[in-house]
Scaffold this motif. Structure first.
Motif, PDB file in Angstrom:
ATOM      1  N   PRO B  76       0.805  -1.222   0.000  1.00  0.00           N
ATOM      2  CA  PRO B  76       0.000   0.000   0.000  1.00  0.00           C
ATOM      3  C   PRO B  76       0.840   1.276   0.000  1.00  0.00           C
ATOM      4  CG  PRO B  76      -0.274  -1.240   2.050  1.00  0.00           C
ATOM      5  CD  PRO B  76       0.445  -2.116   1.095  1.00  0.00           C
ATOM      6  N   PHE B  77       2.012   1.252   0.705  1.00  0.00           N
ATOM      7  CA  PHE B  77       2.777   2.498   0.808  1.00  0.00           C
ATOM      8  C   PHE B  77       3.432   2.880  -0.519  1.00  0.00           C
ATOM      9  CE2 PHE B  77       5.563  -0.892   2.482  1.00  0.00           C
ATOM     10  CZ  PHE B  77       6.638  -0.785   1.607  1.00  0.00           C
ATOM     11  N   ARG B  79       1.677   2.600  -3.452  1.00  0.00           N
ATOM     12  CA  ARG B  79       0.636   2.908  -4.436  1.00  0.00           C
ATOM     13  C   ARG B  79       0.208   4.366  -4.336  1.00  0.00           C
ATOM     14  NH1 ARG B  79      -3.292  -2.385  -4.801  1.00  0.00           N
ATOM     15  NH2 ARG B  79      -1.621  -3.907  -4.509  1.00  0.00           N
ATOM     16  N   PRO B  80       0.118   5.041  -5.482  1.00  0.00           N
ATOM     17  CA  PRO B  80      -0.354   6.431  -5.460  1.00  0.00           C
ATOM     18  C   PRO B  80      -1.872   6.491  -5.328  1.00  0.00           C
ATOM     19  CG  PRO B  80       0.162   5.782  -7.695  1.00  0.00           C
ATOM     20  CD  PRO B  80       0.475   4.599  -6.841  1.00  0.00           C
ATOM     21  N   VAL B  81      -2.370   5.778  -4.334  1.00  0.00           N
ATOM     22  CA  VAL B  81      -3.804   5.655  -4.101  1.00  0.00           C
ATOM     23  C   VAL B  81      -4.020   5.919  -2.616  1.00  0.00           C
ATOM     24  CG1 VAL B  81      -5.724   4.019  -4.026  1.00  0.00           C
ATOM     25  CG2 VAL B  81      -4.070   3.889  -5.890  1.00  0.00           C
ATOM     26  N   ASN B  82      -4.944   6.797  -2.263  1.00  0.00           N
ATOM     27  CA  ASN B  82      -5.219   7.054  -0.849  1.00  0.00           C
ATOM     28  C   ASN B  82      -6.666   6.751  -0.521  1.00  0.00           C
ATOM     29  OD1 ASN B  82      -2.593   7.839  -0.518  1.00  0.00           O
ATOM     30  ND2 ASN B  82      -3.053  10.025  -0.442  1.00  0.00           N
ATOM     31  N   THR B  83      -6.898   6.525   0.779  1.00  0.00           N
ATOM     32  CA  THR B  83      -8.205   6.064   1.224  1.00  0.00           C
ATOM     33  C   THR B  83      -8.791   6.997   2.279  1.00  0.00           C
ATOM     34  OG1 THR B  83      -7.414   3.811   0.891  1.00  0.00           O
ATOM     35  CG2 THR B  83      -9.430   4.064   2.155  1.00  0.00           C
ATOM     36  N   GLY B 103       1.131  12.140   5.181  1.00  0.00           N
ATOM     37  CA  GLY B 103       1.451  11.471   3.918  1.00  0.00           C
ATOM     38  C   GLY B 103       2.635  12.123   3.210  1.00  0.00           C
ATOM     39  N   GLN B 107       6.426  10.745   2.398  1.00  0.00           N
ATOM     40  CA  GLN B 107       6.983  10.765   1.044  1.00  0.00           C
ATOM     41  C   GLN B 107       8.322  11.483   1.007  1.00  0.00           C
ATOM     42  OE1 GLN B 107       3.632  12.602  -1.036  1.00  0.00           O
ATOM     43  NE2 GLN B 107       3.372  10.734  -2.233  1.00  0.00           N
ATOM     44  N   ARG B 150      -6.450  14.857   4.502  1.00  0.00           N
ATOM     45  CA  ARG B 150      -5.281  14.013   4.708  1.00  0.00           C
ATOM     46  C   ARG B 150      -5.058  13.086   3.510  1.00  0.00           C
ATOM     47  NH1 ARG B 150      -5.134   9.586   9.476  1.00  0.00           N
ATOM     48  NH2 ARG B 150      -6.594   8.598   8.021  1.00  0.00           N
ATOM     49  N   ALA B 151      -6.167  12.571   2.980  1.00  0.00           N
ATOM     50  CA  ALA B 151      -6.042  11.651   1.848  1.00  0.00           C
ATOM     51  C   ALA B 151      -5.737  12.394   0.548  1.00  0.00           C
ATOM     52  CB  ALA B 151      -7.317  10.834   1.706  1.00  0.00           C
ATOM     53  N   PRO B 154      -1.394  14.280  -0.438  1.00  0.00           N
ATOM     54  CA  PRO B 154      -0.300  13.790  -1.277  1.00  0.00           C
ATOM     55  C   PRO B 154      -0.652  13.719  -2.765  1.00  0.00           C
ATOM     56  CG  PRO B 154      -0.823  12.276   0.532  1.00  0.00           C
ATOM     57  CD  PRO B 154      -1.964  13.198   0.381  1.00  0.00           C
ATOM     58  N   PRO B 156      -2.993  11.995  -4.637  1.00  0.00           N
ATOM     59  CA  PRO B 156      -3.009  10.636  -5.182  1.00  0.00           C
ATOM     60  C   PRO B 156      -3.631  10.629  -6.574  1.00  0.00           C
ATOM     61  CG  PRO B 156      -4.841  10.928  -3.675  1.00  0.00           C
ATOM     62  CD  PRO B 156      -4.021  12.179  -3.595  1.00  0.00           C
TER      63      PRO B 156
END
Ligand SMILES: Nc1ncnc2c1ncn2[C@@H]1O[C@H](COP(=O)(O)OP(=O)(O)O)[C@@H](O)[C@H]1O
Ligand SMILES: [Mg+2]
Lengths: 266, 360
Positions: B76-77, B79-83, B103, B107, B150-151, B154, B156
Motif C-alpha cells: 500500500p505504501f 501505491r499512489p492511491v489514498n483512502t 502522507g 513521502q 489528509r487523503a 499527497p 493521489p
C-alpha cells in the motif's frame, strides 16, 4: 428500593470490604508506625524517632544490597519489556491462527508454574553453567528476572494493543509509511502508556523477588529482599521496619508518577 | 496525459476468505477523472474491492492495473492511491495539521512544501481555524473533512472513499455530498466512492457499478442504471419498481411484444445483449405510469385499492387482474385529484419507453 440494583446494597458487602481494607492496610500502618519508634523492641511504642532510618542507611550491607537490587531491576525490566512488546505485537497484529492461544500460554507460563519449581530448575541449570563458563556475575539473576518479568510486562501491553484501532496502522501504510515508520510514528506512540505500565510492573516484581533470587544468587549477591530475609532469620529489628517503609514510599511514588504520566498521555 | 488508459482496471478478480468468495470474478474499468460509485447492499464486497485497490489485501486471482500497470503485488505504501476510511482513522496523537501532513512527510517532502500544502488543504476543506486542534476535539463533520484533506494532500492518482458519509446525520450528509463533488471537480482526482445509499449514488456519480454477492451486475451512468436496469436485483435495489410477469410473443429490433399475466400486451425495451424467449418479467417505474379513466385506451386495468398522500406526490396502489399489485406515483398539484376513491375501476397507461424487459 427505587435505585437500580447495586452490589453495594448486598447485605454484608460493607463488612467484607472493610475487612479487606483492614487486612491489607493495618499491618502496613503498624509497620510504618514502628519504623518511627524510638525504642528498640518491636511491640512497645517509645516515642517518635528517625534513629532506625539512620541506622539502616549507615549499614553498608543494606546500601550494597539496595544498589544491587536497583541494578538488577531496571535492566531485567527493560529486557522483559522489549520482549513483552514484541510478543504482544506478534499475538495481536496478525489474524488469529492455530496455536496462538498456546503461545500466549507459554508466555504467561511463569504466572502459572510455582515459583519454587522455577527456582530449583534454574539452580540446577545455572550451577552447571557456572562451572562450565566460570562466570559468576549478576547475569544469572538478571536473566532469571527478565524471564519471569515478561508476563507481567506482557499483560498491560497486550491489553493496550487490543483496544488500539488497527485501521490507524492501515491508514498510515496507505499514506506512504513503510512498516518501520508505521511502528515508530503510530503504533509505538499509542502503545507507550501500556509499555510504561508494563515496565513499571516488571520493575516492581523484580525488585521484590525473593524465592528465585535466593536460590540462584552466588555468594555475596544479596539483593535487598534476600538480605532482609537473612536478617529476619536471626532477629527482628526495627531497622527492617525502616527499610520496608522506605520501600513502600518508593513504590507509592513510582506508581503515582506513572499514574500522572499515563494520564497526561491520554 | 493518461486519458487513453483507465485509471483503474480490475480484471477477473476473485477474493476468497476460506470457502467464502467475497469477490467472485469482478471486472471493471474506471476512467481518469471519474466520480465512480460502487453501490450495493452490506456484505456484497464493496470494502473488499476497495481494500484490494488500496493494497491492504491481495486478490486470490485476477489483475488490478493502475494506468495500465499491474499493481496486484505492490504494497500500500508504494501505491499512489489514498483512502478515506469509514471510521476516518485519524491519528489521535497528532493535530489536524500533522494528520494532513503525514502522507507528505512519509513521502519525504521538504518541510516548507509540506507546510504550504497543509495550508492549501486546510483552505480546501475550510478548516483553517482548527489546524492545531487534536482530532478528538472535532465534530463528526470536521473529522470527515480532515480525513478528506489528509487523503488528498499527497495528490493521489485515485482516491478511495469507503462509505465516508454513513456516520453523519442527514443534514450534514447532504452538505458533504455537495462538498465531495466540489472537491472532485476542483482536484481532478479519480474518486472511487462506496455507498449502500442509492440516492447518494444517483446524485453524485458519473458512473455507478451495482454490486451484489461479490459480483458487479451493471455499470452505467445514473440515468442508465435507473431507467434501464438489466436485472431484477438492480431494478429493485435502485428506486421503486413494478414487476409484471408475462410471455414474449414477438421481437422487433430492440423491443419485444409481451403478453402480460395481468391482461393486455405491451411493447417493452430489451436488455443489452439478450433476446428472451418465453416467460419474461417487465418492469415499470411508479412515476413512469399514468392513471386513465376506465374507458380510455390503456396498458393495464385494475381496481384502485389505496391512495397514500406523500406531500410532493401521491402513491396509488392498484390491484390487477392477476391479483398482483401495481403502484403509480402522481406528482401533486395545488388543485389535487379529489375524485380518486379506493374501489374505483381504473386504467393505467405507460409513458413511452417506460416498460422494459429484464434479463432474468
Ligand atoms: N477478512 C475477512 N475474513 C473473512 N471474511 C471476510 C473478510 N472481509 C470480508 N469478508 C466477507 O466478505 C464479504 C464482503 O465483505 P465486505 O467487502 O466488507 O462487504 P461490504 O463492504 O460491501 O459491506 C462479507 O460476506 C464478509 O463477511
Ligand atoms: Mg463495507
Amino acid at each position: 428500593m427505587a435505585r437500580p440494583h447495586s452490589v453495594r446494597h448486598q447485605r454484608g458487602f460493607t463488612f467484607i470490604a472493610l475487612m479487606c481494607f483492614f487486612l491489607l492496610y493495618l499491618p502496613m500502618a503498624t509497620m510504618v508506625v514502628f519504623a518511627f519508634n524510638a525504642g528498640s523492641t518491636v511491640g512497645q511504642l517509645d516515642g517518635f524517632s528517625l534513629r532506625w532510618f539512620r541506622t539502616a542507611l549507615a549499614n553498608d550491607q543494606i546500601i550494597e544490597a539496595l544498589l544491587r537490587s536497583l541494578t538488577i531491576a531496571p535492566i531485567a525490566a527493560f529486557f522483559a519489556t522489549v520482549a513483552a512488546t514484541m510478543a504482544a505485537l506478534a499475538t495481536t497484529r496478525t489474524a488469529p491462527y492455530r496455536g496462538m492461544a498456546l503461545k500466549v500460554a507459554f508466555i504467561n507460563q511463569p504466572l502459572m508454574v510455582p515459583e519454587i519449581v522455577t527456582a530449583v530448575a534454574l539452580l540446577v541449570v545455572f550451577s552447571r553453567v557456572k562451572v562450565w563458563t566460570g562466570y559468576t556475575g549478576l547475569g544469572y539473576i538478571i536473566a532469571a528476572h527478565t524471564a519471569f518479568c515478561i508476563p507481567f510486562a506482557f499483560l498491560p501491553i497486550r491489553a493496550r494493543l487490543e483496544t488500539m484501532d488497527l485501521s490507524l496502522e492501515t491508514a498510515a501504510a496507505d499514506l506512504y509509511a513503510r512498516p518501520w515508520s508505521v511502528f515508530r510514528r503510530i503504533t509505538l506512540p499509542l502503545l507507550w502508556p501500556g509499555i510504561l505500565a508494563g515496565f513499571m510492573l516488571a520493575f516492581v516484581v523484580s525488585l521484590d523477588d525473593v524465592v528465585i533470587t535466593e536460590f540462584i544468587k552466588s555468594a555475596g549477591q544479596e539483593t535487598l529482599p534476600t538480605y532482609m530475609l537473612g536478617q529476619l532469620r536471626r532477629n527482628v529489628t526495627p531497622e527492617m521496619n525502616a527499610i520496608s517503609t522506605l520501600f513502600l514510599a518508593v513504590s507509592v511514588i513510582v506508581v503515582s508518577l506513572f499514574f500522572l504520566l499515563s494520564r497526561k498521555k491520554t | 496525459m493518461f486519458s487513453a488508459l483507465p485509471a483503474i482496471e480490475v480484471r477477473d478478480v476473485v477474493k476468497s476468505f476460506g470457502d467464502a468468495r467475497a469477490l467472485d470474478g469482478v471486472s471493471v474499468r474506471i476512467k481518469e477523472n471519474e466520480f465512480f460509485t460502487l453501490l450495493g447492499p452490506s456484505g456484497c464486497g464493496k470494502t473488499t474491492l476497495l481494500r484490494l485497490i488500496a493494497g491492504f489485501d491481495y486478490p486470490t486471482s485476477g489483475e488490478i492495473c493502475l494506468h495500465g500497470k499491474d499493481i496486484a503485488g505492490m504494497p500500500p505504501f508504494a501505491r499512489p492511491v489514498n483512502t478515506v476510511f469509514q471510521n476516518y482513522a485519524l491519528f489521535p496523537h497528532m493535530t489536524v495539521a500533522q494528520n494532513i501532513g503525514f502522507g507528505l512527510e512519509m513521502q519525504g517532502k521538504p518541510r516548507s512544501e509540506i507546510a504550504a500544502r497543509v495550508d492549501q488543504m486546510l483552505a480546501l476543506v475550510r478548516m483553517e481555524t482548527l489546524r492545531s486542534r487534536r482530532t478528538s476535539q472535532l465534530s463528526g463533520g470536521q473529522q470527515q473533512r480532515v480525513a478528506l484533506a489528509r487523503a488528498l494532500a499527497p495528490q493521489p492518482r485515485v482516491l478511495l472513499l469507503d462509505e465516508p458519509l454513513s456516520a453523519l446525520d442527514y443534514k450534514l450528509r447532504k452538505e458533504m455530498q455537495g462538498e465531495l463533488k466540489r472537491l472532485q471537480t476542483e482536484t481532478g482526482i479519480t474518486f472511487i466512492f462506496v455507498t449502500h445509499d442509492q440516492e447518494e449514488a444517483l446524485t453524485m456519480s458519473d458512473r455507478i457499478a451495482v454490486m451484489s454477492g461479490g459480483r458487479i451486475l451493471q455499470v452505467g451512468n445514473p440515468r442508465d442504471i435507473y431507467d434501464n436496469p438489466q436485472e431484477r436485483f438492480v431494478a429493485d435495489f435502485i428506486g421503486e419498481v413494478n414487476f409484471l410477469a408475462g410471455q414474449v410473443i414477438g421481437i422487433d429490433g430492440r423491443t419485444a411484444r409481451v403478453r402480460l399475466a395481468a391482461g393486455g400486451e405491451v411493447v417493452a425495451g430489451l436488455p443489452e445483449g439478450a433476446t428472451p424467449v418465453g416467460r419474461a418479467t417487465v418492469i415499470v417505474r411508479p412515476e413512469h405510469a399514468e392513471l386513465r379513466g376506465p374507458t380510455e385506451q390503456a396498458d393495464l386495468r385494475g381496481r384502485l385499492e389505496q391512495v397514500v398522500y406523500f406531500g410532493t406526490d401521491t402513491h396509488l396502489h392498484v390491484r390487477l387482474a392477476d391479483q398482483s399489485e401495481f403502484v403509480l406515483r402522481q406528482q401533486n398539484s395545488p388543485r389535487g385529484t379529489a375524485d380518486l376513491q379506493p374501489g374505483a375501476e381504473v386504467a393505467i397507461a405507460f409513458k413511452p419507453g417506460a416498460a422494459r424487459v429484464l434479463k432474468d
